[in-house]
Design an enzyme around this catalytic site. Structure first.
Site, mmCIF file in Angstrom:
data_model
loop_
_atom_site.group_PDB
_atom_site.id
_atom_site.type_symbol
_atom_site.label_atom_id
_atom_site.label_comp_id
_atom_site.label_asym_id
_atom_site.label_seq_id
_atom_site.Cartn_x
_atom_site.Cartn_y
_atom_site.Cartn_z
ATOM 1 N N PRO A 10 0.796 -1.225 0.000
ATOM 2 C CA PRO A 10 0.000 0.000 0.000
ATOM 3 C C PRO A 10 0.834 1.283 0.000
ATOM 4 O O PRO A 10 1.871 1.367 0.635
ATOM 5 C CB PRO A 10 -0.835 -0.107 1.274
ATOM 6 C CG PRO A 10 -0.169 -1.107 2.123
ATOM 7 C CD PRO A 10 0.561 -2.036 1.202
ATOM 8 N N ASN A 11 0.325 2.221 -0.746
ATOM 9 C CA ASN A 11 0.838 3.589 -0.853
ATOM 10 C C ASN A 11 2.142 3.721 -1.628
ATOM 11 O O ASN A 11 2.616 4.825 -1.854
ATOM 12 C CB ASN A 11 0.977 4.239 0.531
ATOM 13 C CG ASN A 11 -0.342 4.295 1.246
ATOM 14 O OD1 ASN A 11 -1.339 4.761 0.690
ATOM 15 N ND2 ASN A 11 -0.386 3.783 2.465
ATOM 16 N N ARG A 18 5.396 10.996 -2.074
ATOM 17 C CA ARG A 18 5.039 10.677 -0.691
ATOM 18 C C ARG A 18 6.265 10.714 0.220
ATOM 19 O O ARG A 18 7.202 9.944 0.049
ATOM 20 C CB ARG A 18 4.431 9.268 -0.646
ATOM 21 C CG ARG A 18 4.125 8.797 0.735
ATOM 22 C CD ARG A 18 3.638 7.355 0.738
ATOM 23 N NE ARG A 18 3.425 6.931 2.097
ATOM 24 C CZ ARG A 18 3.771 5.758 2.563
ATOM 25 N NH1 ARG A 18 4.331 4.865 1.787
ATOM 26 N NH2 ARG A 18 3.545 5.455 3.821
ATOM 27 N N TYR A 23 11.179 8.050 1.875
ATOM 28 C CA TYR A 23 11.076 7.098 0.772
ATOM 29 C C TYR A 23 11.822 7.520 -0.489
ATOM 30 O O TYR A 23 11.820 6.785 -1.468
ATOM 31 C CB TYR A 23 9.596 6.852 0.452
ATOM 32 C CG TYR A 23 8.832 6.398 1.670
ATOM 33 C CD1 TYR A 23 9.113 5.174 2.265
ATOM 34 C CD2 TYR A 23 7.850 7.201 2.244
ATOM 35 C CE1 TYR A 23 8.435 4.753 3.399
ATOM 36 C CE2 TYR A 23 7.167 6.788 3.377
ATOM 37 C CZ TYR A 23 7.459 5.570 3.950
ATOM 38 O OH TYR A 23 6.800 5.157 5.078
ATOM 39 N N ASN A 75 8.041 -5.575 -1.069
ATOM 40 C CA ASN A 75 7.994 -4.483 -0.109
ATOM 41 C C ASN A 75 6.562 -4.456 0.388
ATOM 42 O O ASN A 75 5.682 -3.893 -0.266
ATOM 43 C CB ASN A 75 8.374 -3.145 -0.756
ATOM 44 C CG ASN A 75 8.381 -2.012 0.248
ATOM 45 O OD1 ASN A 75 7.787 -2.107 1.308
ATOM 46 N ND2 ASN A 75 9.047 -0.919 -0.104
ATOM 47 N N ALA A 78 3.133 -1.011 4.760
ATOM 48 C CA ALA A 78 2.481 -1.060 6.071
ATOM 49 C C ALA A 78 2.058 -2.468 6.477
ATOM 50 O O ALA A 78 1.972 -2.774 7.667
ATOM 51 C CB ALA A 78 1.276 -0.123 6.093
ATOM 52 N N GLU A 99 12.622 -9.424 1.488
ATOM 53 C CA GLU A 99 11.819 -8.303 1.992
ATOM 54 C C GLU A 99 12.633 -7.023 1.821
ATOM 55 O O GLU A 99 13.790 -6.963 2.237
ATOM 56 C CB GLU A 99 11.515 -8.555 3.468
ATOM 57 C CG GLU A 99 10.780 -7.462 4.178
ATOM 58 C CD GLU A 99 10.599 -7.771 5.665
ATOM 59 O OE1 GLU A 99 10.131 -6.858 6.378
ATOM 60 O OE2 GLU A 99 10.929 -8.881 6.133
ATOM 61 N N HIS A 101 12.665 -2.671 2.123
ATOM 62 C CA HIS A 101 12.075 -1.422 2.634
ATOM 63 C C HIS A 101 12.949 -0.264 2.193
ATOM 64 O O HIS A 101 14.178 -0.322 2.326
ATOM 65 C CB HIS A 101 11.961 -1.443 4.158
ATOM 66 C CG HIS A 101 11.101 -2.539 4.652
ATOM 67 N ND1 HIS A 101 9.726 -2.485 4.577
ATOM 68 C CD2 HIS A 101 11.408 -3.745 5.179
ATOM 69 C CE1 HIS A 101 9.226 -3.604 5.046
ATOM 70 N NE2 HIS A 101 10.225 -4.392 5.410
ATOM 71 N N ARG A 108 12.813 4.139 12.820
ATOM 72 C CA ARG A 108 11.581 4.927 12.750
ATOM 73 C C ARG A 108 10.723 4.656 13.978
ATOM 74 O O ARG A 108 11.228 4.269 15.018
ATOM 75 C CB ARG A 108 10.864 4.616 11.438
ATOM 76 C CG ARG A 108 11.735 5.068 10.240
ATOM 77 C CD ARG A 108 11.054 5.129 8.945
ATOM 78 N NE ARG A 108 9.836 5.902 8.972
ATOM 79 C CZ ARG A 108 8.871 5.775 8.080
ATOM 80 N NH1 ARG A 108 8.988 4.901 7.090
ATOM 81 N NH2 ARG A 108 7.785 6.511 8.138
#
Length: 149
Positions: A10-11, A18, A23, A75, A78, A99, A101, A108
């Site tokens: 998502p996103n 964003r 990112y 990725n 969320a 995985e 990111h 974070r």
């Protein structure tokens, strides 16, 4: 047959606009174009998909098994911190995955430090921005090259 599947959660369709401080400024399209080019150079086919829907991502993982995808780079965004369903799908299909990111999830908010995927992943790349996808692709290709004979 697709050798490698890139899945984005998502996103991530909003990359480039964003929260660039987390990112980066690369768009998802530019990342996918670079990945497709690199895979082709190495003699592999690659498909890239993005969805904001957990159920669609689960279905894409299931379909990857049917289509004999050999490696997944994901990725989960969320869903990294929330999706047992996506984790279970990846475990069920038994396709190795890395995985990825863009941001360093361990630097974070505390809720971002837990991943439902890391313990079953072939590897995790976090905090290296868009370059992390290229590193994941190179690692996946290396693994495919060394396990194919």
């Amino acid at each position: 047959m697709t050798d490698l599947l890139i899945l984005n959660g998502p996103n991530l369709n909003l990359l480039g606009n964003r929260e660039p401080q987390h990112y980066g400024s690369a768009s998802l399209d530019s990342i996918n174009t670079a990945l497709e080019s690199r895979a082709r150079e190495k003699g592999y086919s690659l498909a890239a998909r993005q969805s904001n829907s957990e159920s669609e991502l689960v279905e894409l993982v299931h379909q990857a098994s049917v289509e004999s995808v050999r490696f997944i780079i994901i990725n989960p965004a969320a869903y990294t911190h929330t999706s047992v369903a996506l984790r279970d799908a990846l475990a069920a299909v038994d396709i190795p995955f890395i995985e990825v990111h863009l941001s360093n999830i361990y630097a974070r908010e505390p809720f971002r430090t837990h991943s439902y995927f890391s313990d079953i992943a072939a590897g995790v790349i976090s905090g290296l921005g868009a370059h992390g996808y290229i590193l994941a692709l190179d690692a996946a290709i290396h693994r495919l090259d060394t396990t194919s004979g």
